[in-house]
Enzyme design. Structure first.
Site, PDB file in Angstrom:
ATOM      1  N   LYS A  80     -11.287  -2.111  -2.646  1.00 21.17           N
ATOM      2  CA  LYS A  80     -10.307  -1.290  -2.352  1.00 21.17           C
ATOM      3  C   LYS A  80     -10.281  -0.478  -3.389  1.00 21.17           C
ATOM      4  O   LYS A  80     -10.911   0.662  -3.056  1.00 21.17           O
ATOM      5  CB  LYS A  80      -9.755  -1.391  -1.150  1.00 21.17           C
ATOM      6  CG  LYS A  80      -8.487  -1.999  -1.673  1.00 21.17           C
ATOM      7  CD  LYS A  80      -7.922  -1.801  -0.807  1.00 21.17           C
ATOM      8  CE  LYS A  80      -6.226  -2.407  -1.206  1.00 21.17           C
ATOM      9  NZ  LYS A  80      -5.989  -1.539  -1.790  1.00 21.17           N
ATOM     10  N   ASP A  81     -10.270  -0.822  -4.820  1.00 24.55           N
ATOM     11  CA  ASP A  81      -9.540   0.199  -5.519  1.00 24.55           C
ATOM     12  C   ASP A  81     -11.210   1.132  -6.520  1.00 24.55           C
ATOM     13  O   ASP A  81     -11.347   1.328  -7.809  1.00 24.55           O
ATOM     14  CB  ASP A  81      -8.559  -0.567  -6.521  1.00 24.55           C
ATOM     15  CG  ASP A  81      -7.311  -0.884  -6.203  1.00 24.55           C
ATOM     16  OD1 ASP A  81      -7.384  -0.606  -5.195  1.00 24.55           O
ATOM     17  OD2 ASP A  81      -6.955  -2.022  -6.512  1.00 24.55           O
ATOM     18  N   ARG A 126      -4.641   6.667   3.299  1.00 28.92           N
ATOM     19  CA  ARG A 126      -4.429   6.235   4.752  1.00 28.92           C
ATOM     20  C   ARG A 126      -4.236   6.214   5.158  1.00 28.92           C
ATOM     21  O   ARG A 126      -3.618   5.883   6.687  1.00 28.92           O
ATOM     22  CB  ARG A 126      -5.718   4.823   4.508  1.00 28.92           C
ATOM     23  CG  ARG A 126      -6.252   4.471   5.400  1.00 28.92           C
ATOM     24  CD  ARG A 126      -6.982   3.529   5.089  1.00 28.92           C
ATOM     25  NE  ARG A 126      -6.716   1.747   4.144  1.00 28.92           N
ATOM     26  CZ  ARG A 126      -5.634   1.118   4.207  1.00 28.92           C
ATOM     27  NH1 ARG A 126      -5.942   1.207   6.016  1.00 28.92           N
ATOM     28  NH2 ARG A 126      -5.133   0.413   3.775  1.00 28.92           N
ATOM     29  N   ARG A 127      -2.682   5.007   5.056  1.00 29.16           N
ATOM     30  CA  ARG A 127      -2.146   4.246   5.938  1.00 29.16           C
ATOM     31  C   ARG A 127      -0.443   5.276   6.197  1.00 29.16           C
ATOM     32  O   ARG A 127      -0.237   5.253   7.498  1.00 29.16           O
ATOM     33  CB  ARG A 127      -1.227   2.913   5.233  1.00 29.16           C
ATOM     34  CG  ARG A 127      -1.643   1.598   4.825  1.00 29.16           C
ATOM     35  CD  ARG A 127      -1.392   1.240   4.271  1.00 29.16           C
ATOM     36  NE  ARG A 127      -1.850   0.004   3.493  1.00 29.16           N
ATOM     37  CZ  ARG A 127      -2.256  -0.394   2.179  1.00 29.16           C
ATOM     38  NH1 ARG A 127      -1.547   0.165   1.481  1.00 29.16           N
ATOM     39  NH2 ARG A 127      -3.116  -2.064   2.272  1.00 29.16           N
ATOM     40  N   ARG A 144       5.035   3.060  -5.315  1.00 23.12           N
ATOM     41  CA  ARG A 144       4.231   2.477  -5.844  1.00 23.12           C
ATOM     42  C   ARG A 144       4.241   1.256  -6.480  1.00 23.12           C
ATOM     43  O   ARG A 144       5.677   1.028  -6.838  1.00 23.12           O
ATOM     44  CB  ARG A 144       4.152   3.386  -7.174  1.00 23.12           C
ATOM     45  CG  ARG A 144       3.477   4.797  -6.288  1.00 23.12           C
ATOM     46  CD  ARG A 144       1.767   4.659  -6.601  1.00 23.12           C
ATOM     47  NE  ARG A 144       0.956   4.500  -7.795  1.00 23.12           N
ATOM     48  CZ  ARG A 144       1.011   4.764  -8.505  1.00 23.12           C
ATOM     49  NH1 ARG A 144       1.321   5.746  -8.934  1.00 23.12           N
ATOM     50  NH2 ARG A 144       0.585   3.997 -10.050  1.00 23.12           N
ATOM     51  N   ARG A 150       6.929  -3.517  -5.255  1.00 21.92           N
ATOM     52  CA  ARG A 150       7.077  -3.114  -4.229  1.00 21.92           C
ATOM     53  C   ARG A 150       7.757  -3.684  -2.926  1.00 21.92           C
ATOM     54  O   ARG A 150       8.799  -3.209  -2.498  1.00 21.92           O
ATOM     55  CB  ARG A 150       5.775  -2.119  -3.713  1.00 21.92           C
ATOM     56  CG  ARG A 150       4.959  -1.825  -3.861  1.00 21.92           C
ATOM     57  CD  ARG A 150       3.796  -1.172  -3.332  1.00 21.92           C
ATOM     58  NE  ARG A 150       2.765  -1.604  -3.898  1.00 21.92           N
ATOM     59  CZ  ARG A 150       1.413  -2.872  -3.639  1.00 21.92           C
ATOM     60  NH1 ARG A 150       1.554  -2.313  -2.148  1.00 21.92           N
ATOM     61  NH2 ARG A 150       0.879  -3.734  -3.911  1.00 21.92           N
ATOM     62  N   CYS A 235     -10.201   8.484  -3.259  1.00 16.02           N
ATOM     63  CA  CYS A 235      -9.068   7.424  -3.193  1.00 16.02           C
ATOM     64  C   CYS A 235      -8.227   8.405  -2.467  1.00 16.02           C
ATOM     65  O   CYS A 235      -6.878   8.617  -2.272  1.00 16.02           O
ATOM     66  CB  CYS A 235      -8.177   6.785  -4.660  1.00 16.02           C
ATOM     67  SG  CYS A 235      -9.261   5.665  -5.245  1.00 16.02           S
TER      68      CYS A 235
END
Length: 308
Positions: A80-81, A126-127, A144, A150, A235
């Protein structure tokens, strides 16, 4: 098989776990390997939200350069990155079998979900957008750092919770007891999947990695990333997409959100697996024609204003 395959990876605990999974799989096939950890710009600069960098691939560029300059032979990424367009000379060599695709909420109690007051941490647009779509009065704060960082930031804060990819926490056995599945949240395209890239002209590595490719996962993430590419998400846009395969049928759910979560343009479809080529594009074009083109322009404008 005398060549030693140099495996490039970020140096976070999760990235090293992923690289070691590839290392072990290759060694089981009889290959010799060596890990080469590097720090990415995305890991070094933690005081800015990701979208403010204004580029996609912030976590992958360092490894791309290391590969092009022959410091490594292959690189392992959380898929996904990875930008939907790879640098010239670098190709997808294997998509490993997908793990859990869902997002989860790590929390300090869930009573706040019934209130207008709530503080949720995430570094993902997105979240953020999907949370605000469901809980419009909650506050979102930027978060981040690697998974361990995190979790610690959440513990040290007054936040009610933070959103994580389930797969990342599960892979390194860090899933806390206090969490809930966010099954209503559409994951990032290719979430839960690992991608290994190699140089296009490196037949030895490409052949070695072909044995690790998981076709059903590769089909699903191809659809999701094609959807993302056509929407020009990278992104910097709140785009979720998930394809699953059951009984030779692809089930696809995807959506584009406004940054504040109030607008949602979605698509939900299914097709036979044999017809998956171009399916992501068709679904993206449907979203664009339903107002997604206007919404994407608005999102880009808002993101650019934030960076300015």
């Amino acid at each position: 098989m005398s060549k030693v395959i140099r495996i490039g990876t970020r140096d976070s605990e999760l990235a090293l776990w992923q690289a070691n999974a590839v290392k072990n799989a290759l060694e089981k096939l009889g290959h010799k390997t060596e890990l080469v950890p590097v720090k990415s710009q995305g890991d070094l600069v933690l005081d800015k939200p990701l979208y403010e960098f204004g580029i996609t691939g912030i976590f992958t560029k360092t490894l791309d350069v290391a590969m092009i300059t022959d410091q490594i032979d292959i690189a392992v990424h959380s898929m996904k990155d990875v930008p939907t367009a790879l640098p010239q000379g670098i190709v997808e060599a294997a998509v490993l079998k997908r793990a859990n695709t869902h997002d989860i909420l790590v929390h300090k109690g869930t009573d706040f979900l019934n209130d207008d007051d709530g503080i949720i941490a995430t570094g993902s647009l997105r979240r953020q957008a999907q949370w605000l779509h469901k809980y419009p009065n909650h506050e979102i704060v930027d978060l981040r750092g690697n998974v361990n960082t995190r979790l610690q930031k959440l513990e040290d804060s007054n936040w009610n919770g933070a959103v994580f990819a389930a797969a990342g926490l599960e892979r390194i056995n860090l899933t806390p007891e206090a969490y809930i599945d966010l099954r209503w949240m559409i994951p990032a395209p290719a979430q839960g999947a690992m991608l290994v890239v190699a140089k296009e002209d490196d037949e030895f590595c490409r052949k070695a990695l072909a044995a690790l490719n998981h076709k059903p996962t590769a089909v699903c993430v191809h659809i999701e990333r094609e959807f993302l590419r056509v929407l020009e998400g990278g992104c910097t846009a709140p785009i979720g997409a998930l394809a699953t395969i059951q009984d030779e049928t692809v089930h696809f759910t995807a959506a584009l959100f406004s940054l504040d979560g109030q607008e949602r343009i979605g698509v939900e479809k299914e097709i036979p697996v044999s017809q998956y080529e171009g399916f992501g594009r068709k679904c993206a074009e449907e979203v664009l024609n339903a107002g997604g083109d206007v919404l994407m322009r608005k999102i880009k404008e808002e993101v650019n204003n934030t960076k300015g």
